[in-house]
Design a protein around this motif. Structure first.
Motif, PDB file in Angstrom:
ATOM      1  N   SER A 148       0.813  -1.222   0.000  1.00 53.87           N
ATOM      2  CA  SER A 148       0.000   0.000   0.000  1.00 53.87           C
ATOM      3  C   SER A 148       0.843   1.268   0.000  1.00 53.87           C
ATOM      4  O   SER A 148       0.565   2.210  -0.743  1.00 53.87           O
ATOM      5  CB  SER A 148      -0.939   0.032   1.205  1.00 53.87           C
ATOM      6  OG  SER A 148      -1.914  -0.970   1.083  1.00 53.87           O
ATOM      7  N   ALA A 149       1.875   1.295   0.838  1.00 52.87           N
ATOM      8  CA  ALA A 149       2.723   2.501   0.916  1.00 52.87           C
ATOM      9  C   ALA A 149       3.391   2.775  -0.423  1.00 52.87           C
ATOM     10  O   ALA A 149       3.464   3.934  -0.868  1.00 52.87           O
ATOM     11  CB  ALA A 149       3.768   2.333   2.015  1.00 52.87           C
ATOM     12  N   ASP A 150       3.859   1.711  -1.081  1.00 53.60           N
ATOM     13  CA  ASP A 150       4.499   1.869  -2.396  1.00 53.60           C
ATOM     14  C   ASP A 150       3.491   2.356  -3.433  1.00 53.60           C
ATOM     15  O   ASP A 150       3.804   3.212  -4.269  1.00 53.60           O
ATOM     16  CB  ASP A 150       5.116   0.544  -2.855  1.00 53.60           C
ATOM     17  CG  ASP A 150       6.248   0.079  -1.955  1.00 53.60           C
ATOM     18  OD1 ASP A 150       6.908   0.940  -1.332  1.00 53.60           O
ATOM     19  OD2 ASP A 150       6.466  -1.142  -1.873  1.00 53.60           O
ATOM     20  N   VAL A 151       2.278   1.809  -3.387  1.00 53.61           N
ATOM     21  CA  VAL A 151       1.227   2.224  -4.321  1.00 53.61           C
ATOM     22  C   VAL A 151       0.939   3.711  -4.159  1.00 53.61           C
ATOM     23  O   VAL A 151       0.911   4.466  -5.136  1.00 53.61           O
ATOM     24  CB  VAL A 151      -0.070   1.404  -4.116  1.00 53.61           C
ATOM     25  CG1 VAL A 151      -1.240   2.011  -4.878  1.00 53.61           C
ATOM     26  CG2 VAL A 151       0.136  -0.051  -4.528  1.00 53.61           C
ATOM     27  N   LYS A 159       2.087   8.568 -11.247  1.00 53.44           N
ATOM     28  CA  LYS A 159       2.062   7.347 -12.062  1.00 53.44           C
ATOM     29  C   LYS A 159       0.612   6.868 -12.218  1.00 53.44           C
ATOM     30  O   LYS A 159      -0.199   7.020 -11.306  1.00 53.44           O
ATOM     31  CB  LYS A 159       2.873   6.221 -11.406  1.00 53.44           C
ATOM     32  CG  LYS A 159       4.334   6.539 -11.209  1.00 53.44           C
ATOM     33  CD  LYS A 159       5.103   6.303 -12.459  1.00 53.44           C
ATOM     34  CE  LYS A 159       6.597   6.491 -12.185  1.00 53.44           C
ATOM     35  NZ  LYS A 159       7.357   6.494 -13.385  1.00 53.44           N
ATOM     36  N   SER A 160       0.311   6.301 -13.365  1.00 49.53           N
ATOM     37  CA  SER A 160      -1.034   5.779 -13.608  1.00 49.53           C
ATOM     38  C   SER A 160      -1.203   4.442 -12.885  1.00 49.53           C
ATOM     39  O   SER A 160      -0.219   3.756 -12.585  1.00 49.53           O
ATOM     40  CB  SER A 160      -1.259   5.568 -15.109  1.00 49.53           C
ATOM     41  OG  SER A 160      -0.538   4.431 -15.556  1.00 49.53           O
ATOM     42  N   PRO A 161      -2.458   4.052 -12.608  1.00 53.97           N
ATOM     43  CA  PRO A 161      -2.688   2.753 -11.967  1.00 53.97           C
ATOM     44  C   PRO A 161      -2.064   1.586 -12.745  1.00 53.97           C
ATOM     45  O   PRO A 161      -1.545   0.657 -12.143  1.00 53.97           O
ATOM     46  CB  PRO A 161      -4.211   2.640 -11.916  1.00 53.97           C
ATOM     47  CG  PRO A 161      -4.658   4.066 -11.821  1.00 53.97           C
ATOM     48  CD  PRO A 161      -3.697   4.824 -12.711  1.00 53.97           C
ATOM     49  N   TYR A 176      -6.406   0.392  -7.602  1.00 52.38           N
ATOM     50  CA  TYR A 176      -7.578   1.254  -7.446  1.00 52.38           C
ATOM     51  C   TYR A 176      -8.154   1.152  -6.034  1.00 52.38           C
ATOM     52  O   TYR A 176      -8.525   2.158  -5.432  1.00 52.38           O
ATOM     53  CB  TYR A 176      -8.659   0.909  -8.477  1.00 52.38           C
ATOM     54  CG  TYR A 176      -8.364   1.430  -9.865  1.00 52.38           C
ATOM     55  CD1 TYR A 176      -8.398   2.794 -10.133  1.00 52.38           C
ATOM     56  CD2 TYR A 176      -8.056   0.569 -10.913  1.00 52.38           C
ATOM     57  CE1 TYR A 176      -8.138   3.276 -11.414  1.00 52.38           C
ATOM     58  CE2 TYR A 176      -7.794   1.040 -12.185  1.00 52.38           C
ATOM     59  CZ  TYR A 176      -7.837   2.403 -12.429  1.00 52.38           C
ATOM     60  OH  TYR A 176      -7.580   2.885 -13.681  1.00 52.38           O
ATOM     61  N   ARG A 177      -8.245  -0.064  -5.490  1.00 54.18           N
ATOM     62  CA  ARG A 177      -8.796  -0.247  -4.148  1.00 54.18           C
ATOM     63  C   ARG A 177      -7.948   0.477  -3.103  1.00 54.18           C
ATOM     64  O   ARG A 177      -8.486   1.124  -2.193  1.00 54.18           O
ATOM     65  CB  ARG A 177      -8.882  -1.745  -3.799  1.00 54.18           C
ATOM     66  CG  ARG A 177     -10.135  -2.419  -4.315  1.00 54.18           C
ATOM     67  CD  ARG A 177     -10.336  -3.787  -3.697  1.00 54.18           C
ATOM     68  NE  ARG A 177      -9.294  -4.735  -4.077  1.00 54.18           N
ATOM     69  CZ  ARG A 177      -9.301  -5.450  -5.187  1.00 54.18           C
ATOM     70  NH1 ARG A 177     -10.298  -5.324  -6.038  1.00 54.18           N
ATOM     71  NH2 ARG A 177      -8.333  -6.304  -5.444  1.00 54.18           N
ATOM     72  N   ILE A 178      -6.641   0.388  -3.232  1.00 53.51           N
ATOM     73  CA  ILE A 178      -5.747   1.038  -2.266  1.00 53.51           C
ATOM     74  C   ILE A 178      -5.896   2.556  -2.350  1.00 53.51           C
ATOM     75  O   ILE A 178      -5.997   3.245  -1.329  1.00 53.51           O
ATOM     76  CB  ILE A 178      -4.285   0.605  -2.481  1.00 53.51           C
ATOM     77  CG1 ILE A 178      -4.138  -0.880  -2.115  1.00 53.51           C
ATOM     78  CG2 ILE A 178      -3.317   1.461  -1.681  1.00 53.51           C
ATOM     79  CD1 ILE A 178      -2.841  -1.523  -2.577  1.00 53.51           C
ATOM     80  N   ILE A 179      -5.942   3.082  -3.563  1.00 53.94           N
ATOM     81  CA  ILE A 179      -6.066   4.541  -3.756  1.00 53.94           C
ATOM     82  C   ILE A 179      -7.417   5.015  -3.226  1.00 53.94           C
ATOM     83  O   ILE A 179      -7.494   6.040  -2.530  1.00 53.94           O
ATOM     84  CB  ILE A 179      -5.877   4.906  -5.259  1.00 53.94           C
ATOM     85  CG1 ILE A 179      -4.438   4.650  -5.671  1.00 53.94           C
ATOM     86  CG2 ILE A 179      -6.271   6.362  -5.501  1.00 53.94           C
ATOM     87  CD1 ILE A 179      -4.198   4.733  -7.175  1.00 53.94           C
ATOM     88  N   GLU A 180      -8.492   4.270  -3.523  1.00 54.28           N
ATOM     89  CA  GLU A 180      -9.819   4.666  -3.052  1.00 54.28           C
ATOM     90  C   GLU A 180      -9.922   4.586  -1.516  1.00 54.28           C
ATOM     91  O   GLU A 180     -10.557   5.428  -0.896  1.00 54.28           O
ATOM     92  CB  GLU A 180     -10.885   3.796  -3.691  1.00 54.28           C
ATOM     93  CG  GLU A 180     -11.088   4.103  -5.175  1.00 54.28           C
ATOM     94  CD  GLU A 180     -12.020   3.128  -5.865  1.00 54.28           C
ATOM     95  OE1 GLU A 180     -12.647   2.271  -5.193  1.00 54.28           O
ATOM     96  OE2 GLU A 180     -12.110   3.198  -7.114  1.00 54.28           O
ATOM     97  N   ALA A 181      -9.316   3.565  -0.932  1.00 57.16           N
ATOM     98  CA  ALA A 181      -9.348   3.425   0.533  1.00 57.16           C
ATOM     99  C   ALA A 181      -8.623   4.578   1.199  1.00 57.16           C
ATOM    100  O   ALA A 181      -9.042   5.058   2.246  1.00 57.16           O
ATOM    101  CB  ALA A 181      -8.715   2.094   0.938  1.00 57.16           C
ATOM    102  N   GLN A 182      -7.548   5.042   0.598  1.00 58.23           N
ATOM    103  CA  GLN A 182      -6.766   6.152   1.164  1.00 58.23           C
ATOM    104  C   GLN A 182      -7.550   7.471   1.027  1.00 58.23           C
ATOM    105  O   GLN A 182      -7.509   8.307   1.908  1.00 58.23           O
ATOM    106  CB  GLN A 182      -5.414   6.254   0.448  1.00 58.23           C
ATOM    107  CG  GLN A 182      -4.435   7.176   1.113  1.00 58.23           C
ATOM    108  CD  GLN A 182      -4.332   8.545   0.422  1.00 58.23           C
ATOM    109  OE1 GLN A 182      -4.828   8.738  -0.675  1.00 58.23           O
ATOM    110  NE2 GLN A 182      -3.722   9.477   1.107  1.00 58.23           N
ATOM    111  N   ALA A 183      -8.318   7.617  -0.044  1.00 56.29           N
ATOM    112  CA  ALA A 183      -9.092   8.819  -0.287  1.00 56.29           C
ATOM    113  C   ALA A 183     -10.315   8.906   0.634  1.00 56.29           C
ATOM    114  O   ALA A 183     -10.820   9.990   0.894  1.00 56.29           O
ATOM    115  CB  ALA A 183      -9.526   8.893  -1.745  1.00 56.29           C
TER     116      ALA A 183
END
Length: 184
Positions: A148-151, A159-161, A176-183
């Protein structure tokens, strides 16, 4: 004309696919169709091979399990071939549906193969249930979440997904799931 069909379940089974192709060529197959897909996945090359066949042709496979998922599926394939006047030959069984005996043997062997597969799946389910009850079975480790941290760092760099997934060796959906969870 002899038309060959070869299949392995995974990309790691490259040697198995090559061996099937070698055996199909050795018996004189003039046209070959091959694919690497699971038994439950789409079988585009098989569909293309069946469509390619013409009356008087023989579709050749090295083993029954490379062709059909179940007795019902095998019956569907054989019916499609028979409707076109095409025979089926299975090398390791020495079965050829151009003969009545070959048809009978294939039906019996298909039933036995399906029975064995069902028994194997039942044993597998029982083993997993026992391991879960003993606390020994926890499923596979979530690999994407560990990254997750690297993503998020790569996402922060613009960088694009797709680029992130490729760089980290994980699926795009995980990115996408990691980015959405962080948002959230």
């Amino acid at each position: 004309m002899l038309i060959g069909y070869a299949r392995t379940s995974t990309l790691e089974q490259e040697a198995g696919l090559e061996a099937q192709i070698r055996d199909l060529r050795a018996v004189g197959c003039e046209k070959l169709f091959s694919e690497q897909t699971s038994s439950i996945g789409p079988r585009n090359a098989l569909e293309t091979a069946v469509e390619f066949t013409r009356e008087g042709d023989t579709l050749v496979v090295t083993k029954l399990d490379r062709l059909a998922r179940s007795v019902t599926h095998m019956g569907t394939i054989i019916a499609a071939l028979a409707a076109k006047g095409v025979a089926l030959r299975i090398l390791n069984l020495g079965v050829d549906t151009a003969t009545p005996t070959g048809k009978l043997i294939l039906t019996v062997m298909g039933g036995i193969a399906e029975f064995e597969r069902e028994m194997m799946l039942e044993r597998q389910r029982e083993g997993i249930a026992k391991a879960k009850a003993e606390g020994a079975y926890k499923g596979r480790k979530p690999t994407a979440r560990a990254k997750s941290a690297d993503v998020l760092a790569l996402h922060g760099q613009g960088k694009s997904p797709t680029e992130i997934a490729k760089a980290l060796g994980i699926g795009r959906a995980s990115v996408y799931r990691i980015i959405e969870a962080q948002a959230a």
